[in-house]
Design an enzyme around this catalytic site. Structure first.
Site, PDB file in Angstrom:
ATOM      1  N   ALA A 134      43.760  33.924  45.740  1.00  0.00           N
ATOM      2  CA  ALA A 134      44.284  35.169  46.322  1.00  0.00           C
ATOM      3  C   ALA A 134      45.410  34.795  47.273  1.00  0.00           C
ATOM      4  O   ALA A 134      45.494  33.653  47.748  1.00  0.00           O
ATOM      5  CB  ALA A 134      43.186  35.916  47.062  1.00  0.00           C
ATOM      6  N   GLU A 186      45.078  39.129  35.670  1.00  0.00           N
ATOM      7  CA  GLU A 186      43.992  38.816  36.612  1.00  0.00           C
ATOM      8  C   GLU A 186      43.148  40.062  36.910  1.00  0.00           C
ATOM      9  O   GLU A 186      41.919  39.981  37.004  1.00  0.00           O
ATOM     10  CB  GLU A 186      44.570  38.246  37.911  1.00  0.00           C
ATOM     11  CG  GLU A 186      45.153  36.847  37.727  1.00  0.00           C
ATOM     12  CD  GLU A 186      45.923  36.342  38.924  1.00  0.00           C
ATOM     13  OE1 GLU A 186      46.099  35.129  39.022  1.00  0.00           O
ATOM     14  OE2 GLU A 186      46.364  37.154  39.764  1.00  0.00           O
TER      15      GLU A 186
END
Ligand code: 5RP
Length: 228
Positions: A86, A106
């Site tokens: 992230a 994703e």
């Protein structure tokens, strides 16, 4: 410890959550690179039967080369677990992803997974999202009109460029526009607005998705459970 060591320590710890027989989602990025290495090591040493779905050709290539079976998401049953990196995670476990321009794939993989774990170094934990520019994957057709709309909304858009100075193309040959907002006060309101702008295929706000965050810190690895 440098950043890469922190990323690696989080990745190695998260690889321990992988269990025999799992259908695994693999994210994209430099932290996931270490994860794939660590999962492959376990597959080899412990003879685990793992089948993976990948969010990029980069990860798919690495995983296959290291002996992890990779299949198409369309051929996979529900994923047991997806592990991804992230770019920012706030205090409410909301995130920004897409620094590697892979956030569309994703998000598709994450939302088809029973559980999601993010692996990050400690610099990714923030009070408020937005210091990291928010990526949008956009359809090239009519993108200037969209760009003007984003500018009018004070969202400070910029096209992401590749190493040759050309507009970057994603896996699906779309462009990426990054929003340089510095702070996102209301992520859900912004996400809702972006969801309704025709031409935006997907944005990098990953809200209410992550179940667990594994953070590489100077003094060790911390595992934080999101309250969901
Ligand atoms: C790619 C992503 C990555 O997960 C994110 O950019 C983190 O990357 P890294 O692990 O290299 O810091 O969202 O689209």
């Amino acid at each position: 410890m440098n950043m890469n060591q922190l990323k690696k320590s989080a990745a190695v710890q998260a690889a321990k959550f992988v269990e025999d027989g799992m259908m695994l989602g693999l994210g994209t990025g430099s932290t996931v690179y270490y994860l794939v290495e660590a999962v492959a090591k376990r597959v080899q040493e412990e003879k685990l039967h793992i089948v993976a779905v990948s969010t990029s050709s980069r990860t798919a290539k690495q995983a296959s080369e290291l002996g992890i079976k990779v299949i198409d998401l369309n051929d996979a049953p529900t994923l047991d677990l997806t592990i991804d990196g992230a770019d920012e995670i706030d205090e409410n476990f909301q995130g920004i992803k897409g620094g590697g321009a892979a956030h569309l794939l994703e998000k598709i993989v994450a939302t088809n997974s029973k559980r999601n774990i993010w692996i990050v170094d400690q610099s990714k934990l923030v009070k408020k999202l937005g210091s990291f520019p928010l990526p949008l994957e956009v359809i090239p057709f009519g993108c200037e009109k969209l760009f003007q709309r984003l500018t009018a909304e004070n969202l400070h858009p910029e096209y992401r460029l590749d190493e040759n100075g050309q507009r970057l193309r994603t896996h699906n040959k779309n462009f990426v526009i990054d929003l340089h907002m510095s702070a996102i006060e209301h992520p859900h309101i912004l996400a809702d607005w972006l969801d309704h702008q025709t031409g935006i295929v997907e944005h990098g706000l990953f809200l209410d998705i992550v179940n667990q965050v594994v953070v590489g810190k100077e003094n060790g690895v911390e595992i934080i459970n999101a309250p969901r």
